[in-house]
Design a protein around this motif. Structure first.
Motif, short mmCIF file in Angstrom:
data_model
loop_
_atom_site.label_atom_id
_atom_site.label_comp_id
_atom_site.label_asym_id
_atom_site.label_seq_id
_atom_site.Cartn_x
_atom_site.Cartn_y
_atom_site.Cartn_z
N GLY A 84 0.86 -1.18 0.00
CA GLY A 84 0.00 0.00 0.00
C GLY A 84 0.89 1.22 0.00
N MET A 85 0.79 2.03 -1.05
CA MET A 85 1.61 3.24 -1.14
C MET A 85 0.71 4.44 -0.87
SD MET A 85 2.59 6.13 -2.95
CE MET A 85 1.78 5.93 -4.52
N ILE A 86 1.01 5.13 0.21
CA ILE A 86 0.26 6.34 0.57
C ILE A 86 1.01 7.54 0.00
CG2 ILE A 86 -0.49 7.82 2.48
CD1 ILE A 86 -0.69 5.21 4.17
N MET A 87 0.28 8.37 -0.73
CA MET A 87 0.84 9.62 -1.21
C MET A 87 0.27 10.74 -0.35
SD MET A 87 0.53 11.63 -4.84
CE MET A 87 -1.16 12.06 -4.48
N ASN B 253 2.17 -15.33 5.99
CA ASN B 253 0.79 -15.54 5.55
C ASN B 253 -0.02 -14.24 5.57
OD1 ASN B 253 -1.10 -17.28 4.44
ND2 ASN B 253 -2.02 -17.74 6.43
N PHE B 254 0.63 -13.13 5.21
CA PHE B 254 0.00 -11.82 5.07
C PHE B 254 -0.68 -11.35 6.37
CE2 PHE B 254 -0.06 -13.97 0.95
CZ PHE B 254 0.70 -13.09 0.20
N SER B 255 -0.09 -11.69 7.50
CA SER B 255 -0.75 -11.39 8.78
C SER B 255 -0.23 -10.15 9.49
CB SER B 255 -0.63 -12.60 9.71
OG SER B 255 0.73 -12.87 9.99
N GLN B 256 0.96 -9.69 9.16
CA GLN B 256 1.55 -8.56 9.89
C GLN B 256 1.88 -7.41 8.94
OE1 GLN B 256 5.07 -9.55 12.12
NE2 GLN B 256 5.47 -7.44 12.69
N ASN B 257 1.48 -6.19 9.34
CA ASN B 257 1.84 -5.00 8.57
C ASN B 257 3.28 -4.62 8.82
OD1 ASN B 257 -0.76 -4.69 7.56
ND2 ASN B 257 -1.36 -3.17 9.05
N PHE C 256 -5.80 5.84 6.44
CA PHE C 256 -5.40 4.89 5.41
C PHE C 256 -5.13 3.50 5.96
CE2 PHE C 256 -4.51 8.83 2.98
CZ PHE C 256 -5.40 8.58 1.94
N ILE C 257 -4.62 3.38 7.18
CA ILE C 257 -4.43 2.06 7.78
C ILE C 257 -5.78 1.40 8.06
CG2 ILE C 257 -3.58 0.83 9.84
CD1 ILE C 257 -1.44 1.53 7.70
N ASP C 258 -6.77 2.19 8.49
CA ASP C 258 -8.12 1.62 8.66
C ASP C 258 -8.64 1.08 7.34
OD1 ASP C 258 -8.07 2.27 11.33
OD2 ASP C 258 -9.40 4.01 11.16
N ASN D 174 -6.56 -2.08 6.41
CA ASN D 174 -6.89 -3.25 7.21
C ASN D 174 -8.22 -3.89 6.82
OD1 ASN D 174 -4.51 -3.23 8.68
ND2 ASN D 174 -5.35 -1.93 10.29
N ARG D 175 -9.11 -3.12 6.19
CA ARG D 175 -10.40 -3.66 5.74
C ARG D 175 -10.28 -4.39 4.40
NH1 ARG D 175 -12.21 1.43 7.54
NH2 ARG D 175 -12.40 2.15 5.39
N LEU D 176 -9.19 -4.21 3.69
CA LEU D 176 -9.02 -4.85 2.39
C LEU D 176 -8.76 -6.34 2.54
CD1 LEU D 176 -6.68 -2.29 0.56
CD2 LEU D 176 -9.13 -2.64 0.18
N ASN D 177 -9.30 -7.12 1.64
CA ASN D 177 -8.97 -8.55 1.59
C ASN D 177 -7.63 -8.68 0.90
OD1 ASN D 177 -11.33 -9.44 2.79
ND2 ASN D 177 -12.43 -9.48 0.85
N LYS D 178 -6.71 -9.31 1.59
CA LYS D 178 -5.41 -9.58 0.99
C LYS D 178 -5.25 -11.10 0.95
CE LYS D 178 -3.92 -5.55 3.52
NZ LYS D 178 -5.07 -5.61 4.39
N PRO D 179 -4.45 -11.62 0.05
CA PRO D 179 -4.34 -13.10 -0.07
C PRO D 179 -4.06 -13.79 1.23
CG PRO D 179 -2.99 -12.01 -1.72
CD PRO D 179 -3.54 -10.97 -0.83
#
Length: 190
Positions: free
Chosen positions: A141-144, A159-163, A180-182, A185-190
């Motif tokens: 996730g790239m925040i501008m 397993n895509f569990s930690q930011n 943006f983190i909220d 965190n709501r996005l489905n990631k693999p």
């Protein structure tokens, strides 16, 4: 009484409209070429016109030529100054195998969180191991914010569990990072 209710509705609507980013996809952005704007990649993947309260902008995602040894993905913002558009932001990712970076346009977010009249955005990039049909190894996730890039990502390693965060992420104002983190965190990631 009706008059007061109508006034409150009108006032609330005007307030919300001023706080939001106005997005405009124009024919220009759909047919955009390098002769229109000097974007960095050889081929445009995505372009959208975004007008915020203060500026007129084009947000362009492009890549290097297909078949190149490495995969390069560029995210750029062009802002109108006078009668021309100039590059005001550039972000570049490189992967050692071609066709391994994918910009996910339907999971992007554009908003004016700090209400300064300039939009902030979150762009999502999937990084595959060896091409678009291979497994995803990382989601970025790239925040501008104020024309600077800040990153958050998850990895297949856990397993895509930690930011994980870029070194400069802590410099983001709390309302911006929280917003943006909220969303992230709501996005489905693999």
């Amino acid at each position: 009484m009706k008059r007061n209710v109508l006034f409150l509705i009108l006032f609330g609507t005007v307030y919300l409209l001023n706080a939001q980013v106005s997005m405009i996809t124009s024919q220009f952005s759909q047919n955009l070429t390098k002769s229109d704007l000097p974007f960095s990649g050889d081929r445009k993947l995505y372009a959208i016109g975004i007008d915020d309260k203060n500026t007129e902008n084009y947000f362009v995602v492009s890549k290097n030529r297909s078949g190149a040894e490495n995969d390069e993905l560029y995210i750029e913002k062009f802002t109108k100054t006078g009668s021309t558009f100039t590059r005001t932001f550039q972000y570049k990712l490189t992967h050692p195998i071609n066709k391994s970076l994918a910009f996910v346009d339907n999971r992007a977010s554009y908003s004016d969180v700090d209400k300064d009249g300039n939009y902030e955005s979150l762009s999502i990039i999937d990084q595959h191991t060896s091409g678009p049909e291979s497994k995803i190894e990382k989601v970025i996730g790239m925040i501008m914010y104020q024309n600077k890039a800040y990153e958050v990502w998850v990895s297949a390693d856990d397993n895509f569990s930690q930011n994980f965060y870029s070194d400069n992420f802590s410099q983001l104002p709390t309302p911006i990072s929280k917003h943006f983190i909220d969303f992230w965190n709501r996005l489905n990631k693999p």
